[in-house]
Design a protein around this motif. Structure first.
Motif, short mmCIF file in Angstrom:
data_model
loop_
_atom_site.label_atom_id
_atom_site.label_comp_id
_atom_site.label_asym_id
_atom_site.label_seq_id
_atom_site.Cartn_x
_atom_site.Cartn_y
_atom_site.Cartn_z
N GLY A 1 0.82 -1.25 -0.06
CA GLY A 1 0.03 -0.11 0.14
C GLY A 1 0.74 1.16 0.03
O GLY A 1 0.36 2.29 0.16
N ALA B 1 0.20 -2.83 13.18
CA ALA B 1 0.13 -2.49 11.85
C ALA B 1 -0.33 -3.39 10.76
O ALA B 1 -0.82 -3.12 9.59
CB ALA B 1 1.63 -1.83 11.57
N PRO C 1 -4.83 -7.74 9.34
CA PRO C 1 -5.56 -7.48 8.07
C PRO C 1 -6.91 -6.98 8.06
O PRO C 1 -7.74 -7.55 7.24
CB PRO C 1 -5.24 -8.42 7.04
N TRP D 1 -8.57 -3.82 9.27
CA TRP D 1 -8.86 -2.73 9.84
C TRP D 1 -8.20 -1.74 9.05
O TRP D 1 -7.62 -1.87 7.99
CB TRP D 1 -8.92 -2.59 11.32
N GLN D 2 -8.25 -0.31 9.52
CA GLN D 2 -7.46 0.76 8.90
C GLN D 2 -8.06 1.32 7.59
O GLN D 2 -7.56 1.43 6.84
CB GLN D 2 -6.06 0.45 8.74
N ASP D 3 -9.37 1.65 7.68
CA ASP D 3 -10.18 2.33 6.57
C ASP D 3 -9.57 3.99 6.70
O ASP D 3 -9.48 4.51 7.76
CB ASP D 3 -11.44 2.22 6.79
N GLY D 4 -9.67 4.41 5.61
CA GLY D 4 -9.49 5.92 5.52
C GLY D 4 -8.21 6.34 6.05
O GLY D 4 -7.04 5.63 5.95
N VAL D 5 -7.98 7.53 6.73
CA VAL D 5 -7.07 8.05 7.37
C VAL D 5 -6.50 7.43 8.47
O VAL D 5 -5.38 7.41 9.04
CB VAL D 5 -7.08 9.61 7.96
N SER D 6 -7.26 6.32 9.09
CA SER D 6 -6.83 5.45 9.92
C SER D 6 -5.35 4.83 9.62
O SER D 6 -4.68 4.56 10.41
CB SER D 6 -7.78 4.19 10.22
N GLU D 7 -5.46 4.31 8.26
CA GLU D 7 -4.30 3.91 7.77
C GLU D 7 -2.94 4.76 7.89
O GLU D 7 -1.85 4.39 8.43
CB GLU D 7 -4.40 3.60 6.30
N THR D 8 -3.43 6.05 7.81
CA THR D 8 -2.32 7.07 8.05
C THR D 8 -1.81 7.25 9.54
O THR D 8 -0.52 7.33 9.82
CB THR D 8 -2.42 8.48 7.48
N ILE D 9 -2.72 6.96 10.34
CA ILE D 9 -2.33 7.17 11.83
C ILE D 9 -1.61 6.09 12.18
O ILE D 9 -0.50 6.10 12.81
CB ILE D 9 -3.56 7.03 12.70
N VAL D 10 -1.92 5.01 11.69
CA VAL D 10 -1.23 3.62 11.94
C VAL D 10 0.07 3.80 11.30
O VAL D 10 1.31 3.36 11.82
CB VAL D 10 -1.79 2.34 11.58
N LEU E 1 -4.98 14.84 9.88
CA LEU E 1 -5.01 13.86 11.15
C LEU E 1 -5.45 14.64 12.22
O LEU E 1 -5.34 15.95 12.03
CB LEU E 1 -3.86 13.26 11.38
N TYR F 1 -10.62 10.79 2.47
CA TYR F 1 -9.87 9.65 2.37
C TYR F 1 -11.08 8.48 2.71
O TYR F 1 -10.78 7.26 2.94
CB TYR F 1 -8.74 9.61 3.17
N ARG G 1 -9.57 -1.28 2.56
CA ARG G 1 -8.36 -2.26 2.23
C ARG G 1 -8.46 -2.48 0.68
O ARG G 1 -9.41 -2.62 0.10
CB ARG G 1 -8.79 -3.55 3.02
#
Lengths: 721, 338
Positions: free
Chosen positions: A374, A433, A436, A438-447, A510, B89, B94
């Motif tokens: 990603g 991190a 596999p 979770w982490q939709d949207g800006v959550s991915e960036t926070i992580v 964020l 965003y 995923r």
């Protein structure tokens, strides 16, 4: 005179250097500003020694004249007793001879250099007047010109011969004064000679004879040596050789021989280090190729060699392949050693090694084929690949924990707090991190901010600090300065380092509170960094002479200095203004290399050079270790300094709203420097790989004739075992 | 200290502290964000092609050099009309079971930000030429060539998308450059990258760290020439080139152009604002002015720059003149739509 010549040369060199600097400044940064105070100051400092010389000559002249006047105040005859008292051995002999022979000697010396003196005086005055002309002409220029660096430099360059002329004139003046004084002295000598002829005093002669005997006394030079023949009863001197080698470099201390470790753990550690070395060469070879692509983008048009695919291949190989394997390998030495016990399981170590290598190979294949997780930095391997590393980490953790549990020492040494904790934290980081679901949207960036920062801070920095806490005291052969500072650094490192990941995304969409926490935490990092630096620094204190005698300590010293510098640089980069200036530029790239290379990689090298000779019994060639060190050290500076400078200019351009493509053009020369520095670093790695080979390769051993002779005798049965 | 001498206490305490902090600064805010965010009304879903293009974008590692975030600071204004928000965003989940979410915000700008590149650089011909070899349109670019997204065909069929790559970039290959499916997918993704406008009546966040006002004034009053040059470099140069000569078979020259030097100011302004596709030998021009929301000052500066560069000798225009014509053009466009 030699000194002054050298001095003048150095002044000229300095001037040339300052000329280059100012010429560049004038075109690049200063532009047409009148801010030339600094330049004036610099050039004045260059001329200062000449001026000091002149002043000292003037004082000398004055002093001579003054002494002469004082001397003349007394009548000539009053000087004679003093002269007689100060006669030396030879003079006494002559005086006594004179008295016994009562012969008359004529002493006539006259010197006539009045003409010469006049000529010199003439030159002196003409020089002064000429120099005045010279000094006045350029100064009479319009004042606006004086702010031009070119004019200032010219003025100073012209001042040099003028000042040298003044110095020459002053020396000549000094000599003239001396000659003048000498003439009066000759006259006095004539009178003194007459006095010596006429004086008749037996007491004086006796006194002088005694004085002569005192002066004749000499030592025999054998006072301290006895007459017995020397014998080395305790055998402290062995293998005396008359062969004298000329050393162009400092002779380094050899590794201290230790009881050899058991062969199975030795083999494991060497394999870890060997795999790490292999990945270092591969990973940085790719990095070198990437660096060249910045200045020659059309090198190839092959998909799997393209920049976008190779960049994560490079970063991940050096992360997981080189540094992680290297660290764990050294960990397998340090953890049992400071626990004073054996490692719990060799097998776990081997499985971990295979899994980690497998992860790097599979991850590289994935990335080259365009399978990227990603695009998050250091998170480019997909989770099934990363899972291999997670298993390896869990095995390593269990292994180290059980080893610590089996320790025979009362306390757990600092190294083991750091090393074991770093593995625990990294497992938590990787799970957070990579799960596999979770982490939709800006959550991915926070992580992502947390992942890449903790990857660096919790895995590499923490583990490396653990290694430093073992190797530095061990190589200096002194205990660490303070346990309490270690405790402070340990807990504050955990608290502050964990919360600062978001500083990679300041001003991004964020939550603001996260960004604020990250910036505050970055400032808080000063505490652990300063605490650890003081701890290492105080351990080094007073032991600096050991650094130049050791080939491992320079690596550790560099690592400590970079730890301090780069960590605080990171704090400074987290502030809001510096985010405007440096974020998104190559400054981050330079910073990452300073940290990862300067701290982690130098520590690993130092550690490997410290333990591998112990494990294998073979030392690397000293000058090749030196070559490795300096190539890497200078290469890193060539890499990072121009890149940081260029990136700053680029950030300023962006802040001014200049067209983007202009900033690309601007960077070209700095990217070129980066490629040059990178090449030096890569050559250093080749040298290191060769050294590693020499330390571990199985070579045909030299036959020890004496040992062999006894073996033959034993074999023949002429000697019992 | 007892804690430090007992591995059964030391490591669990350290681990729990770390896990607790992780929960506070990562897990909790990330979950909160996931739960309390929705895409803006009117957010377009990625088309099938654009989605496939995004996978190529991820696989080729474009994020290594191109960010996708407009920060709320003045210097990022050149990459978007408003600062980015978490909602922008929110519809990204995923990528697949194997791959993580890709917001592609990025941390490096070796190349420009691409958040709004669909508005800024929509030209099909330009983008394909640029992908085949970036240096064919931007001489100073250091972006890699994506040659493998294209193929060479002797006799392309009508269905093929032919790219007019100048001969010198073909490295001696004979034939026409034809975009493969992948190139068109990547293009579709790039064209889909547009900032979603806020719902009516909602004012976006302000850009922070504004440049000193003095400087802005100077740019407007004192030196439209400089301003125009920068505007040209940022918005026009990629196609019409720094020399104003365009690229043969792709983008028309402005040097000696009748439109630039002539008296039909209305046509000139119309082209800048709304694009142009009247000449078959050249590619279509996008509505650059409209996309970038040019005002009359900027258009006037651009026109004056183009009329006074490369040997052009057109009449200078004032902001007021242009303003009137822009209103006229705008009214005609709305009229034709109705």
């Amino acid at each position: 005179m030699k000194f002054s010549l050298r001095f003048i040369l150095s002044v000229i060199a300095l001037l040339l250097a300052s000329m280059c600097c100012t010429a560049q400044n004038a075109t690049n940064i200063l532009g047409n500003t009148n801010n030339t105070f600094g330049l004036w100051l610099l050039l004045f400092l260059c001329l200062l020694p000449l001026i000091i010389w002149i002043v000292s000559l003037i004082f000398k002249l004055q002093r001579q004249a003054f002494e002469n006047i004082q001397w003349r105040k007394k009548t000539v005859e009053n000087h004679f007793p003093e002269h007689l008292k100060n006669l030396d051995h030879n003079q006494i002999l002559q005086f006594l001879k004179l008295k016994s022979n009562a012969d008359k000697l004529e002493n006539d010396t006259t010197s006539n250099n009045i003409i010469l003196k006049n000529v010199i005086m003439l030159i002196f005055f003409s020089l002064i007047s000429v120099s005045q002309l010279h000094a006045q002409n350029p100064n009479a220029e319009a004042p606006a010109l004086l702010s031009q660096p070119g004019i200032i430099i010219t003025l100073v360059l012209m001042a040099i011969p003028i000042l040298l002329g003044v110095i020459f004139a002053l020396i000549q003046a000094n000599n003239s004064v001396k000659r003048f004084i000498n003439r009066t002295k000759v006259k006095e000598a004539e009178k003194f000679a007459g006095f010596m002829e006429t004086v008749h005093d037996h007491e004086l002669e006796k006194e002088l004879l005694k004085r002569q005997q005192v002066l004749e006394f000499n030592l025999s030079n054998h006072e301290l040596s006895g007459t017995q023949k020397a014998e080395d009863v305790k055998g402290t001197i062995i293998n005396v050789s008359d062969k004298r080698l000329v050393h162009f470099t400092q002779l380094k201390k050899k590794a201290v021989k230790r009881p050899i470790l058991e062969p199975d753990i030795t083999k494991l550690i060497l394999w870890y280090c060997g795999c790490a070395t292999f990945w270092l060469v591969v990973g940085t070879g790719i990095g070198e190729y990437l660096g060249i692509k910045f200045v020659a983008p059309d090198m190839d048009h092959v998909s799997w060699l393209s920049f976008g695919r190779l960049r994560p291949v490079h970063t991940n190989i050096v992360f997981w392949g080189w540094a992680s394997l290297g660290m764990i390998g050294l960990g397998y030495y340090v953890v049992p050693t400071v626990s004073n016990t054996k490692i719990y399981s060799i097998k776990c170590g081997w499985i971990g090694l295979v899994l980690t290598n497998l992860m790097v190979i599979l991850g590289t294949i994935c990335l080259l084929n365009g399978m990227n997780n990603g695009g998050g930095e250091f998170r480019e391997y997909i989770w099934p690949v990363m899972a291999l590393f997670a298993v390896a980490l869990i095995l390593t953790l269990a292994n180290f924990l059980l080893t610590v549990a089996n320790r025979t020492t009362e306390e757990i040494y600092i190294s083991n707090w750091y090393i074991v904790s770093s593995i625990i934290f990294t497992i938590i980081v990787a799970l957070t991190a990579y799960i596999p679901f979770w982490q939709d949207g800006v959550s991915e960036t926070i992580v992502q901010g947390y992942f890449m920062h903790s990857g660096v801070g919790m895995w590499f920095t923490l583990f490396t600090l653990g290694l430093l806490y073992y190797f530095i005291p061990q190589q200096i052969n002194l205990p660490i300065y303070a346990y309490s500072l270690g405790i402070l650094a340990f807990w504050t490192q955990i608290i502050f380092y964990t919360i600062i990941g978001t500083h990679h995304f300041v001003f991004a969409p964020l939550p603001w509170w996260l960004q604020t926490v990250a910036i505050v935490g970055s400032a808080g990092m000063i505490i652990p960094v300063v605490a650890a630096t003081i701890n290492f620094g105080m351990t080094f204190k007073g032991q600096m002479n050991k650094v130049s005698h050791s080939y491992t300590l320079p690596f550790f010293l560099v690592a400590v200095v970079y730890y301090f510098m780069v960590s605080l640089q990171g704090t400074a980069e987290a502030f809001k203004f510096t985010n405007l200036l440096w974020h998104f530029t190559d400054f981050t790239v330079a910073h990452a290399h300073l940290g990862f290379y300067g701290i982690i990689t130098f520590t690993l090298w130092g550690g490997m050079y410290a333990i591998i000779p112990r494990l294998s019994g073979k030392e690397p060639a000293q000058h090749l270790v030196g070559a490795h060190f300096w190539l890497a050290f200078i290469g890193l500076l060539f890499y990072a300094v121009p890149l940081s400078y260029g990136a700053t200019l680029r950030g300023m351009m962006w802040m001014e709203g200049k067209p983007f493509i202009d900033s690309v053009v601007l960077m070209f020369e700095f990217w070129l420097w980066r490629a040059i520095g990178g090449s030096l670093m890569f050559v250093a790695h080749l040298v290191f790989a060769y050294n590693f080979y020499k330390m571990t390769a199985r070579e045909v051993e030299d036959v020890d004739i004496k040992e062999e002779a006894f073996n033959i005798l034993k074999a023949q049965g002429k000697l019992s075992e | 200290m007892n804690v430090f001498n007992d591995h059964r206490k030391l490591y669990p305490i350290a681990g729990l502290l770390f896990a607790f902090l992780t929960y506070i600064v990562v897990i909790m805010p990330a979950f909160q964000n996931q739960a309390n965010n929705a895409p803006l009304p009117g957010t377009a879903k990625l088309s099938g092609d654009a989605h496939a293009g995004k996978l190529i974008y991820i696989g080729e590692g474009c994020v290594g050099c191109h960010s996708q975030q407009v920060r709320n600071v003045e210097m990022d204004k050149m990459f978007g009309s408003r600062p980015g928000m978490a909602a922008d965003y929110a519809n990204i989940g995923r990528t697949s079971f194997w791959q993580n979410t890709a917001t592609l915000m990025g941390t490096e700008r070796t190349g420009p930000d691409l958040t709004d590149v669909g508005n800024r650089q929509p030209g099909i011909d330009w983008n394909l030429m640029h992908l085949y070899n970036p240096r064919s349109v931007v001489a100073q670019s250091i972006m890699p060539s994506y040659e493998w997204l294209f193929e060479i065909k002797e006799n392309p069929s009508n269905a093929d998308v032919v790219v007019n790559v100048p001969q010198e970039f073909l490295n001696g290959k004979k034939g026409k450059v034809v975009a493969k499916k992948e190139a068109l997918q990547l293009l579709a993704y790039l064209q889909s990258l547009k900032q979603t406008p806020l719902p009516d009546g909602t004012r976006p966040f302000e850009f922070l760290y504004k440049r000193p006002i003095v400087e802005l004034k100077e740019a407007n009053e004192g030196g439209p020439q400089i301003n125009g040059k920068a505007l040209y470099a940022a918005n026009c140069q990629a196609c019409h080139q720094e020399s104003g000569e365009g690229l043969k078979g792709a983008f028309p020259p402005l040097k000696g152009s009748n439109v630039v030097n002539g008296d039909n100011l209305e046509l000139y302004v119309d082209i800048i604002m709304n694009g142009y596709d009247a000449r078959p030998e050249f590619g279509a021009m996008a509505a650059v002015g409209k996309n970038m929301k040019f005002d009359a000052t900027q258009v006037a500066a651009l026109i004056n720059h183009e009329r006074s560069s490369w040997g052009n000798t057109g009449k200078k225009v004032t902001t007021d003149e242009v303003k009137k014509i822009m209103e006229l053009v705008e009214s005609k466009v709305t009229a034709s739509k109705k």
